[in-house]
Enzyme design. Structure first.
Site, short mmCIF file in Angstrom:
data_model
loop_
_atom_site.label_atom_id
_atom_site.label_comp_id
_atom_site.label_asym_id
_atom_site.label_seq_id
_atom_site.Cartn_x
_atom_site.Cartn_y
_atom_site.Cartn_z
CG ASN A 61 74.09 -37.92 31.09
OD1 ASN A 61 74.66 -38.90 31.59
ND2 ASN A 61 73.09 -37.33 31.67
CG ASN A 83 64.35 -25.95 39.13
OD1 ASN A 83 63.79 -26.33 40.16
ND2 ASN A 83 64.57 -26.76 38.10
CG LEU A 124 62.58 -17.25 40.41
CD1 LEU A 124 62.26 -15.87 40.96
CD2 LEU A 124 61.81 -18.32 41.17
N GLY A 125 63.09 -19.12 35.81
CA GLY A 125 62.70 -19.13 34.41
C GLY A 125 62.60 -17.73 33.85
CG ASP A 135 73.21 -27.83 33.63
OD1 ASP A 135 72.83 -27.89 34.81
OD2 ASP A 135 72.92 -28.68 32.77
CB SER A 190 73.99 -23.86 23.11
OG SER A 190 73.50 -24.32 24.35
#
Length: 309
Positions: A10, A179, A212-213, A243, A282
């Site tokens: 993308n 997630n 879990l963030g 990712d 990044s």
């Protein structure tokens, strides 16, 4: 063992906004930046930068050559990517000052994948090779079925979790990396603490990796259950963090490292990824990730002790 990541490529259009656009609201963005992205491309680059040999399978449109450039520079083999008429897939991303994002996808070339193309790509791989797949391309159900029939191991990142995903035979997956929202959707559990066990019960063949963030990640397989905390950093852009985690985790596992070390490397790489702008841009190298870990694990330097002797 060869790794095939059959997934999306993308162009990411990132709009910096003061807050997420609300229903009926018109909002001016502060800045527009264009980055390479797509869950497929991001995960291929993460695998390659983690040191894994990875082939990418997928389609780009007439405007997608720069995606192959960054993939090749990172060490991804793009010989299985073909060009089709029309636009490459793209994403419209809202990015807030706190680094949170909201993403709208347009499939473009990613949705032109046919069964004939899938068969041609899979012919390059043998039993025991690993297929990594997501859900941003057409025919994910056929991809999974044909790969399993060919004897490939399958790692699935079930994102987005939609009707196309539910047509897939998820019992074929050897790894489920997902997630909390995807975990609750696939397990049917509303209690997040129960999700890893529920997923393991529902998909006993699969090694479960639930991110879990800010609460880290959980690994669940058989009787083994591991919790990996996050490495606290100042988040700039969280796009692509999951990712990065996926690519690094799989690269480490395929090296033969234990799940505990794979989780640690993946969490460190994800922390570095959110510290920079862009998704693919990044993703850190293995050397940067190892250096970050070494620094974080080093005992604090002795400080001046002003207490009376």
């Amino acid at each position: 063992m060869k790794i095939l990541n059959f997934g999306s490529l993308n162009c990411d259009y990132v709009y910096s906004v003061p807050h997420m656009v609300q229903e009926g609201e018109t909002l001016s963005s502060r800045k527009l930046e264009v980055f390479p992205g797509g869950k497929g491309l991001n995960q291929s680059i993460a695998l390659a930068r983690a040191g894994a040999p990875v082939f990418h399978g997928g389609l780009i449109g007439e405007d997608g050559d720069f995606l192959l450039d960054i993939a090749a520079e990172s060490g991804v083999d793009c010989s299985l990517v073909e060009r089709v008429p029309g636009r490459t897939g793209h994403a419209i991303i809202q990015l807030t000052p706190s680094g949170q994002n909201c993403i709208l996808l347009h499939g473009g070339a990613n949705r032109q994948i046919t069964e004939d193309f899938i068969v041609r790509v899979l012919e390059r791989f043998e039993p025991g090779d690993l297929l990594l797949m997501q859900n941003e391309i057409s025919l994910p159900d056929r991809l999974m079925e044909l790969a399993a029939r060919r004897g490939l191991s399958i790692a699935l990142n079930p994102s987005p979790c939609d009707e196309a995903l539910l047509r897939c035979d998820l019992q074929l997956a050897d790894y489920l990396i997902l997630n909390e929202l995807e975990g609750m959707a696939l397990s049917g559990e509303k209690d997040l603490s129960r999700v890893p066990d529920a997923l393991q019960e529902k998909f006993p063949k699969a090694r479960i990796v639930l991110t879990l963030g800010k609460d880290g990640a959980v690994f669940r397989y058989g009787k083994e259950k591991l919790l990996q905390p996050v490495f606290p950093v100042q988040a700039v852009d969280t796009t692509g963090a999951g990712d990065t985690f996926t690519g690094y985790f799989l690269a480490a596992v395929l090296e033969g490292l234990p799940a505990s070390r794979a989780l640690q490397l993946a969490a460190a790489a994800a922390a570095l990824a959110v510290s920079g702008m862009g998704a693919a841009s990044s993703i850190p190298t293995r050397q940067q990730t190892e250096a970050f870990l070494a620094f974080r694990q080093k005992p604090e330097s002795c400080k001046n002790d002003s207490r009376p002797k």
